[in-house]
Write a protein that holds these residues in place. Structure first.
Motif, mmCIF file in Angstrom:
data_model
loop_
_atom_site.group_PDB
_atom_site.id
_atom_site.type_symbol
_atom_site.label_atom_id
_atom_site.label_comp_id
_atom_site.label_asym_id
_atom_site.label_seq_id
_atom_site.Cartn_x
_atom_site.Cartn_y
_atom_site.Cartn_z
ATOM 1 N N THR A 1 0.818 -1.029 0.075
ATOM 2 C CA THR A 1 -0.023 0.337 0.366
ATOM 3 C C THR A 1 0.671 1.588 0.103
ATOM 4 O O THR A 1 0.525 2.359 -0.427
ATOM 5 C CB THR A 1 -0.903 -0.266 1.193
ATOM 6 N N ASP A 2 2.267 1.292 0.835
ATOM 7 C CA ASP A 2 2.751 2.341 0.983
ATOM 8 C C ASP A 2 3.373 2.612 0.083
ATOM 9 O O ASP A 2 4.092 3.850 -0.745
ATOM 10 C CB ASP A 2 3.431 2.304 2.096
ATOM 11 N N LEU A 3 4.050 1.646 -0.731
ATOM 12 C CA LEU A 3 4.187 1.800 -2.422
ATOM 13 C C LEU A 3 3.704 1.775 -3.169
ATOM 14 O O LEU A 3 4.002 3.078 -3.791
ATOM 15 C CB LEU A 3 5.368 0.201 -2.731
ATOM 16 N N CYS A 4 2.462 1.884 -3.494
ATOM 17 C CA CYS A 4 1.168 2.400 -4.595
ATOM 18 C C CYS A 4 1.304 3.577 -4.144
ATOM 19 O O CYS A 4 1.807 4.435 -5.253
ATOM 20 C CB CYS A 4 -0.003 1.122 -4.075
ATOM 21 N N GLN A 5 0.815 4.274 -3.162
ATOM 22 C CA GLN A 5 0.899 5.807 -2.667
ATOM 23 C C GLN A 5 2.078 6.227 -3.120
ATOM 24 O O GLN A 5 2.026 7.710 -3.919
ATOM 25 C CB GLN A 5 0.454 5.987 -1.302
ATOM 26 N N LEU A 6 3.189 6.029 -2.762
ATOM 27 C CA LEU A 6 4.826 6.823 -3.540
ATOM 28 C C LEU A 6 4.865 5.903 -4.566
ATOM 29 O O LEU A 6 4.904 7.876 -5.244
ATOM 30 C CB LEU A 6 5.320 5.868 -3.005
ATOM 31 N N LEU A 7 4.251 5.682 -5.390
ATOM 32 C CA LEU A 7 4.002 5.354 -7.344
ATOM 33 C C LEU A 7 3.473 5.739 -7.804
ATOM 34 O O LEU A 7 3.413 7.275 -9.242
ATOM 35 C CB LEU A 7 4.449 3.683 -7.500
ATOM 36 N N GLU A 8 2.501 6.235 -7.455
ATOM 37 C CA GLU A 8 1.073 6.896 -8.115
ATOM 38 C C GLU A 8 1.196 8.715 -8.126
ATOM 39 O O GLU A 8 1.264 9.253 -8.596
ATOM 40 C CB GLU A 8 0.276 6.758 -6.445
ATOM 41 N N GLN A 9 1.913 8.380 -6.147
ATOM 42 C CA GLN A 9 2.215 10.589 -6.637
ATOM 43 C C GLN A 9 2.559 10.637 -7.002
ATOM 44 O O GLN A 9 3.326 12.240 -7.866
ATOM 45 C CB GLN A 9 2.825 10.593 -4.503
#
Length: 119
Positions: free
Chosen positions: A21-29
């Motif tokens: 989840t944290d990785l997805c948020q990082l890449l999304e941004q």
């Protein structure tokens, strides 16, 4: 349709519960692509050696239709290496990341392809 894949020798039990989840948020941004478009795959506990040792390491790929190249890749490398160091204690000098720009016509989804689509 960005796809991030991580192969690591860090064991599954050492992965934080919120890692994906944290990785997805990082890449999304970083990529300015909605989370609903991402696929993330983590292969933990792999038999791996990097630079002659089995200390924590990671081999990654970030595939995308557009959104990669030049300065973008330098930014992605920085934020991903920092993330892996913080979350999995993988030093940045023990990470390789392949950035792969994919032609949308070569990616199928939902009975069609992403021909002409740029994320």
């Amino acid at each position: 349709m960005p796809i991030f894949t991580l192969h690591t020798n860090v064991c599954q039990s050492a992965l934080p519960k919120t890692l994906m989840t944290d990785l997805c948020q990082l890449l999304e941004q970083a990529m300015d692509v909605p989370a609903k478009s991402f696929a993330i795959i983590i292969h933990a506990g792999q038999q791996m050696m990097f630079a002659g040792t089995n200390e924590p390491c990671g081999l990654c790929s970030l595939q995308s239709i557009g959104k990669t190249g030049g300065p973008r890749n330098e930014n992605y490398s920085k934020i991903l290496c920092e993330f892996l160091n913080k979350q999995l204690q993988i030093r940045p000098d023990r990470v390789y990341i392949n950035f792969i720009d994919i032609n949308g016509a070569n990616v199928g989804w939902n009975c069609t392809t992403f021909a002409g689509v740029v994320f």
